[in-house]
Write an enzyme that holds these catalytic residues in place. Structure first.
Site, short mmCIF file in Angstrom:
data_model
loop_
_atom_site.label_atom_id
_atom_site.label_comp_id
_atom_site.label_asym_id
_atom_site.label_seq_id
_atom_site.Cartn_x
_atom_site.Cartn_y
_atom_site.Cartn_z
N SER A 77 -11.57 -0.53 0.48
CA SER A 77 -10.33 -0.67 1.02
C SER A 77 -9.80 -0.68 2.43
O SER A 77 -8.89 -1.87 2.88
CB SER A 77 -9.38 0.34 1.29
OG SER A 77 -8.32 1.09 -0.38
N ASP A 124 0.70 -1.26 -0.05
CA ASP A 124 0.27 0.16 -0.19
C ASP A 124 0.86 1.07 0.22
O ASP A 124 1.68 0.95 -0.73
CB ASP A 124 -0.75 -0.22 1.44
CG ASP A 124 -2.16 0.40 1.28
OD1 ASP A 124 -2.18 1.92 0.56
OD2 ASP A 124 -3.04 0.14 0.92
N HIS A 183 -3.24 6.36 4.12
CA HIS A 183 -4.04 4.89 3.82
C HIS A 183 -2.95 3.39 3.83
O HIS A 183 -3.68 2.39 5.05
CB HIS A 183 -4.41 5.04 2.12
CG HIS A 183 -4.99 3.62 1.28
ND1 HIS A 183 -4.72 3.11 0.92
CD2 HIS A 183 -6.79 3.88 1.70
CE1 HIS A 183 -5.76 1.97 1.04
NE2 HIS A 183 -7.18 2.38 1.17
#
Length: 451
Positions: free
Chosen positions: A382, A155, A190
């Site tokens: 996600s 990620d 994230h």
């Protein structure tokens, strides 16, 4: 226009170029509309020599080893300015490269055993009660916490959050394909949230906000930049690294909360190929379905792969009561490319509270999402994906001998049917406790909890 060389090239080799590359090569001639005809040839030659295209080259290895094909391709490209081969991906017999149109033409006119060339397009990140609602806490109380199982978060990176560092450091390794830094960091936020979704232990909240596998190890693999975007080649590089270092870092699960729009004309793109190689190497791969719902046929790649666990999102309405849950409107629907039944299952993905990366891009632009000092709220498949990855870690702790196929089967058989079409829910809603206790009669679960 049809007489120009790049037009002819795309026509002659249409099956060897993906749709994006064909369009890029044809768009080379867009300036010609405002250019006098007598300048077309000189302009074409100039653009062919100077315009650069990031690509992934897949070689056909039926008769010739990859090393021979790469050697010949390098020799041809070396003679062309502005072009170079970059990284080799042995698992998929491919490499990344920067090529001019002239170099592409040269490679195609010589026998380099090229199966297909893909445009190295953009890939993006797919943006408190989640663990209780999937019944993970009951397993944690029985001693199933993901201990001795490691999850690679491929990620935007991983911030060294207290919930991953205390009371012991569980960030096992870190690899940065964007800025080549050595120490763990996350300039977007994230990836840190995803790491907490899977393996946060709630250290900073007295256990209130924690993932299903609070004792799993975390491997941070940074393949997306500060803005949460990357390219096919960086993602492939990150997963190839996981395959290469599987034994060294004991990588059991890969969590991929990223994706790109799938090309319906090609269901076996580089992302699909590399996640399937990871799967075949013995790593469970969980992939986000995408956030392009509620329309059908919106599953993102590499979630279109028939092998991996593709995760859609359910909105648990911030309660542990399943009666009021519904599939999140943003969650992508199937079927996937080629008619493959997707998603595989659903997990919580709406307003999930997890780890905050202070000073990161998301932390700065969405301050209202902050929860207390150390946490952050985000929604998307996600978030659902690493939650599923954490449950996969619990299954592997209970059944360490299980193959990826067996882990997937366990997750699907345990999912709770919501009575919705399979292209919406897959097998149903993820149930961690049931996934581990399905085989209780064999005695395996009882033994594993006593380890």
């Amino acid at each position: 226009m049809l007489g120009f060389s790049m037009i002819q090239l795309t026509r002659n080799y249409s099956e060897r170029f993906d749709k994006d590359l064909r369009q890029k090569l044809i768009h080379l001639y867009k300036p010609f509309r405002r250019t006098p005809c007598f300048l077309h040839r000189p302009l074409e030659n100039f653009l062919k020599r100077t315009k650069k295209f990031p690509v992934i080259i897949e070689f056909d290895q039926k008769d010739v080893p990859l090393s021979s094909s790469l050697k010949k391709a390098r020799q041809l490209v070396r003679k062309k300015a502005r072009s170079k081969l970059k990284y080799e991906y042995s698992s998929t017999s491919s490499c990344s490269a920067i090529l001019t149109a002239s170099s592409i033409e040269k490679l195609m006119h010589n026998d380099c055993h090229i199966k297909k060339i893909y445009y190295d397009r953009e890939v993006k990140a797919l943006l408190d009660v989640a663990s209780p609602s999937i019944h993970a806490e009951q397993l944690n109380e029985q001693g199933l916490t993901g201990k001795d199982v490691n999850i690679a978060i491929v990620d935007t990176g991983v911030h060294p959050h207290p919930d991953l560092k205390q009371p012991t450091n569980r960030i096992i390794a870190f690899k940065d394909f964007i800025n080549n830094k050595m120490e763990p960091y996350d300039d977007n936020g994230h990836g840190t949230h995803c790491a907490g979704d899977a393996a946060g232990n709630g250290f900073s909240s007295n256990g209130k906000y924690r993932g299903p596998a609070p004792e799993s190890g975390v491997i941070g693999v940074k393949v997306l930049n500060q803005m949460g975007s990357g390219s096919l080649s960086t993602i492939v590089s990150g997963i190839q690294w996981c395959i290469n270092h599987k034994e060294e870092h004991q990588i059991n699960v890969i969590s991929l909360s990223l994706g790109a729009a799938a090309d319906e004309s090609d269901c076996n793109d580089p992302l699909v190929q590399i996640v399937e190689k990871a799967w075949e190497s013995g790593i469970v791969v969980c992939v986000a379905a995408g956030n392009s719902g509620p329309d059908q046929r919106t599953i993102a790649t590499p979630g279109i792969s028939s092998k991996v666990v593709t995760v859609g999102a359910i909105d648990d309405q911030n309660t542990v009561d399943r009666a009021d849950e519904e599939v999140a409107s943003f969650s992508s629907r199937g079927p996937a490319c080629g008619g493959v039944s997707k998603p595989d299952l659903l997990a919580p993905g709406a307003n999930i509270i997890s780890l905050r990366a202070p000073g990161s891009f998301l932390d700065k632009i969405t301050k209202s999402n902050r929860v207390e000092d150390n946490y952050f709220s985000l929604s998307g498949t996600s978030m659902a994906t690493p939650i599923c990855s954490g449950v996969a870690a619990l299954v592997l702790q209970a059944y360490p001998e299980f193959s990826p196929d067996e882990v997937k089967q366990q997750l699907l058989q345990a999912a709770v049917d919501r009575g919705l079409p399979s292209y919406v829910q897959g097998a149903g809603y993820l149930d961690a406790e049931k996934a581990v206790t399905l085989n209780d009669n064999s005695g395996k679960s009882e033994k594993s909890t006593q380890r």
